[in-house]
Scaffold this motif. Sequence first.
Motif, PDB file in Angstrom:
ATOM      1  N   MET A  43       0.768  -1.047  -0.008  1.00 30.25           N
ATOM      2  CA  MET A  43      -0.026   0.018   0.011  1.00 30.25           C
ATOM      3  C   MET A  43       0.769   1.293   0.019  1.00 30.25           C
ATOM      4  N   LEU A  44       0.482   2.478  -0.608  1.00 32.76           N
ATOM      5  CA  LEU A  44       1.084   3.532  -0.681  1.00 32.76           C
ATOM      6  C   LEU A  44       0.332   4.672   0.132  1.00 32.76           C
ATOM      7  N   PRO A  45       0.983   5.533   0.771  1.00 33.01           N
ATOM      8  CA  PRO A  45       0.299   6.782   1.463  1.00 33.01           C
ATOM      9  C   PRO A  45      -0.281   7.497   0.254  1.00 33.01           C
ATOM     10  N   LEU A  46      -1.974   7.857   0.771  1.00 36.33           N
ATOM     11  CA  LEU A  46      -2.579   8.689  -0.423  1.00 36.33           C
ATOM     12  C   LEU A  46      -2.129  10.045  -0.529  1.00 36.33           C
ATOM     13  N   ILE A  47      -1.444  10.591   0.784  1.00 38.62           N
ATOM     14  CA  ILE A  47      -1.294  12.057   0.785  1.00 38.62           C
ATOM     15  C   ILE A  47      -0.282  12.403  -0.348  1.00 38.62           C
ATOM     16  N   LYS A  48       0.662  11.425  -0.509  1.00 40.02           N
ATOM     17  CA  LYS A  48       2.037  11.637  -1.350  1.00 40.02           C
ATOM     18  C   LYS A  48       1.520  11.382  -2.682  1.00 40.02           C
ATOM     19  N   GLU A  49       0.260  11.070  -3.147  1.00 45.09           N
ATOM     20  CA  GLU A  49      -0.288  10.988  -4.483  1.00 45.09           C
ATOM     21  C   GLU A  49      -0.845  12.307  -4.843  1.00 45.09           C
ATOM     22  N   ILE A  50      -1.115  13.283  -4.076  1.00 42.23           N
ATOM     23  CA  ILE A  50      -1.519  14.605  -4.310  1.00 42.23           C
ATOM     24  C   ILE A  50      -1.126  15.272  -5.337  1.00 42.23           C
ATOM     25  N   PRO A  51       0.163  15.393  -5.908  1.00 44.83           N
ATOM     26  CA  PRO A  51       0.591  15.912  -7.078  1.00 44.83           C
ATOM     27  C   PRO A  51      -0.174  15.278  -8.431  1.00 44.83           C
ATOM     28  N   ARG A  52      -0.080  13.942  -8.225  1.00 45.69           N
ATOM     29  CA  ARG A  52      -0.589  12.973  -9.481  1.00 45.69           C
ATOM     30  C   ARG A  52      -2.083  13.535  -9.553  1.00 45.69           C
ATOM     31  N   LEU A  53      -3.013  13.248  -8.450  1.00 48.79           N
ATOM     32  CA  LEU A  53      -4.047  13.704  -8.104  1.00 48.79           C
ATOM     33  C   LEU A  53      -4.670  15.214  -8.871  1.00 48.79           C
ATOM     34  N   LYS A  54      -3.811  16.133  -8.647  1.00 49.17           N
ATOM     35  CA  LYS A  54      -3.816  17.439  -9.330  1.00 49.17           C
ATOM     36  C   LYS A  54      -3.783  17.237 -10.776  1.00 49.17           C
ATOM     37  N   ARG A  55      -2.976  16.546 -11.227  1.00 50.80           N
ATOM     38  CA  ARG A  55      -2.940  16.644 -12.563  1.00 50.80           C
ATOM     39  C   ARG A  55      -4.112  15.689 -13.353  1.00 50.80           C
ATOM     40  N   GLN A  56      -4.506  14.663 -12.498  1.00 51.18           N
ATOM     41  CA  GLN A  56      -5.560  13.738 -13.000  1.00 51.18           C
ATOM     42  C   GLN A  56      -6.927  14.593 -13.058  1.00 51.18           C
ATOM     43  N   LEU A  57      -7.051  15.302 -11.879  1.00 54.04           N
ATOM     44  CA  LEU A  57      -8.355  15.948 -11.793  1.00 54.04           C
ATOM     45  C   LEU A  57      -8.435  17.057 -12.547  1.00 54.04           C
ATOM     46  N   SER A  58      -7.406  17.820 -13.119  1.00 50.55           N
ATOM     47  CA  SER A  58      -7.494  18.969 -13.823  1.00 50.55           C
ATOM     48  C   SER A  58      -8.031  18.587 -15.238  1.00 50.55           C
ATOM     49  N   GLN A  59      -8.213  17.330 -15.488  1.00 52.31           N
ATOM     50  CA  GLN A  59      -8.738  16.890 -16.901  1.00 52.31           C
ATOM     51  C   GLN A  59     -10.266  17.137 -16.934  1.00 52.31           C
ATOM     52  N   LYS A  60     -10.841  17.541 -15.888  1.00 56.66           N
ATOM     53  CA  LYS A  60     -12.173  17.969 -15.616  1.00 56.66           C
ATOM     54  C   LYS A  60     -13.064  16.649 -15.851  1.00 56.66           C
ATOM     55  N   ARG A  61     -12.331  15.484 -15.529  1.00 51.75           N
ATOM     56  CA  ARG A  61     -13.348  14.275 -15.472  1.00 51.75           C
ATOM     57  C   ARG A  61     -14.022  14.343 -14.080  1.00 51.75           C
ATOM     58  N   THR A  62     -15.397  13.660 -14.066  1.00 56.30           N
ATOM     59  CA  THR A  62     -16.091  13.652 -12.871  1.00 56.30           C
ATOM     60  C   THR A  62     -15.311  12.765 -11.703  1.00 56.30           C
ATOM     61  N   SER A  63     -15.438  13.365 -10.528  1.00 59.04           N
ATOM     62  CA  SER A  63     -14.638  12.276  -9.515  1.00 59.04           C
ATOM     63  C   SER A  63     -15.734  12.249  -8.388  1.00 59.04           C
ATOM     64  N   CYS A  64     -15.710  11.162  -7.613  1.00 60.54           N
ATOM     65  CA  CYS A  64     -16.542  10.816  -6.555  1.00 60.54           C
ATOM     66  C   CYS A  64     -15.656  10.460  -5.236  1.00 60.54           C
ATOM     67  N   LEU A 106     -10.676  -0.700 -10.231  1.00 59.03           N
ATOM     68  CA  LEU A 106     -10.770  -0.510 -11.603  1.00 59.03           C
ATOM     69  C   LEU A 106     -11.243   0.755 -12.005  1.00 59.03           C
ATOM     70  N   HIS A 107     -11.472   1.749 -10.964  1.00 58.96           N
ATOM     71  CA  HIS A 107     -12.125   3.159 -11.631  1.00 58.96           C
ATOM     72  C   HIS A 107     -11.077   4.117 -10.736  1.00 58.96           C
ATOM     73  N   GLY A 108     -10.222   3.811  -9.843  1.00 59.79           N
ATOM     74  CA  GLY A 108      -9.544   4.855  -9.243  1.00 59.79           C
ATOM     75  C   GLY A 108      -8.653   4.563  -8.052  1.00 59.79           C
ATOM     76  N   TYR A 109      -8.988   4.912  -6.772  1.00 60.87           N
ATOM     77  CA  TYR A 109      -8.188   4.975  -5.499  1.00 60.87           C
ATOM     78  C   TYR A 109      -9.005   4.195  -4.552  1.00 60.87           C
ATOM     79  N   SER A 110      -8.537   3.034  -3.909  1.00 67.86           N
ATOM     80  CA  SER A 110      -9.362   2.429  -2.817  1.00 67.86           C
ATOM     81  C   SER A 110      -8.323   2.874  -1.663  1.00 67.86           C
ATOM     82  N   VAL A 111      -9.044   3.243  -0.334  1.00 65.67           N
ATOM     83  CA  VAL A 111      -8.089   4.015   0.679  1.00 65.67           C
ATOM     84  C   VAL A 111      -8.691   3.230   1.899  1.00 65.67           C
ATOM     85  N   LEU A 112      -7.486   2.642   2.680  1.00 63.88           N
ATOM     86  CA  LEU A 112      -7.901   2.063   3.989  1.00 63.88           C
ATOM     87  C   LEU A 112      -7.431   3.182   4.969  1.00 63.88           C
ATOM     88  N   LEU A 113      -8.613   3.340   5.810  1.00 65.01           N
ATOM     89  CA  LEU A 113      -8.420   4.471   6.755  1.00 65.01           C
ATOM     90  C   LEU A 113      -7.534   3.807   8.239  1.00 65.01           C
TER      91      LEU A 113
END
Length: 253
Positions: free
Chosen positions: A1-22, A216-223
Motif C-alpha cells: 500500500m502507498l500513502p495517499l497523501i503523497k499522491e496529491i501531485p498526481r491527483l492534481k494532474r488527473q483531476l485537472s482533466q475535468k473528469r467527474t470524480s466521486c 478498476l476506477h480509481g483509488y481504494s483507501v484504507l483508513l
Amino acid sequence: MLPLIKEIPRLKRQLSQKRTSCLLFNLDEIKKIQVGLPGFLDQLRSISRPPVIYTGIISRNSQTILLPELPNTIIIAGSNGFEIDGPCFSWKFPQLGMIYHQLEHFQNILALEIGPGWAKTNVCLNGVELTITIQTGDEYRQEALMSIIRRELSDTHLQAERLPEMIRIYPAKQWDKRLFISKIVSLLPHSEGFGPIMFYFGADFSDEAAFREVNLHGYSVLLRENIGRKTGAQYYLRNNQELNRLLIWFNSL
C-alpha cells in the motif's frame, strides 16, 4: 500500500482533466476513528460540486435514520448500499421492500415465541441486518433460536451467520459493496466517454468488496496504516490529520 497523501501531485494532474470524480466514505468507520462528525460532513458538503465532484457516505443504517441527519447535497447510501439517494439520482435494490418485510416479520416471530422482553433486549434491527445477542451458557434458548431460524428463513431473501456472541440475519448473497460501487459508477455522469474517478475510504471487512471494484476506477483507501489483515486497498491514510489534509485539498480545487 502507498500513502495517499503523497499522491496529491498526481491527483492534481488527473483531476485537472475535468473528469467527474466521486469520494465515498464508510460513515460507520469514520465514526470509529473519532473524526469530528459535524465538521467532516461540512467538508463533504463544501467539496461536493456536481457534476464535477461528488461526495457521499455509505452506512449500515437505513435511509430513515440517515436522511434527516445528513445534507441532501451528498450521496447517501443506506442499508450498506441497498438504497441510494444522490443530488440528482435515486435508486433502491429491487427486492428491498420484501427484505424489510421479512426482517420485521422474523423480529416479530422472535418476540412471539421467545418473549417480547427478551427480544427487546437482545434483538436489534438496523437497516438490512438483524442481530441477535447470544447469552453464554443459555444453550436451550440458542437451540430454540436455531430452530426458528431454520424454519423461518427458508424461502426468504435472508440468510443467517452464527458468530461467537451473536447471530446475524441479513440478505442472501445478491448484493455487496462491489455491486454498490458499480451501481454508483453507472449513476454518475460520464464525460467524453470517460467514467468517473472513484475514491473509496473504509476499513471494515465488507469494504474489501468495494476496494476490489474501485481499483478498476480509481483509488481504494484504507483508513488505517495497518489493519492486521490482507487488504485490497492500494492506498492508506494514517490518521485524522491526513484525512483532514486531503479534504482541505479537495475543497481548494
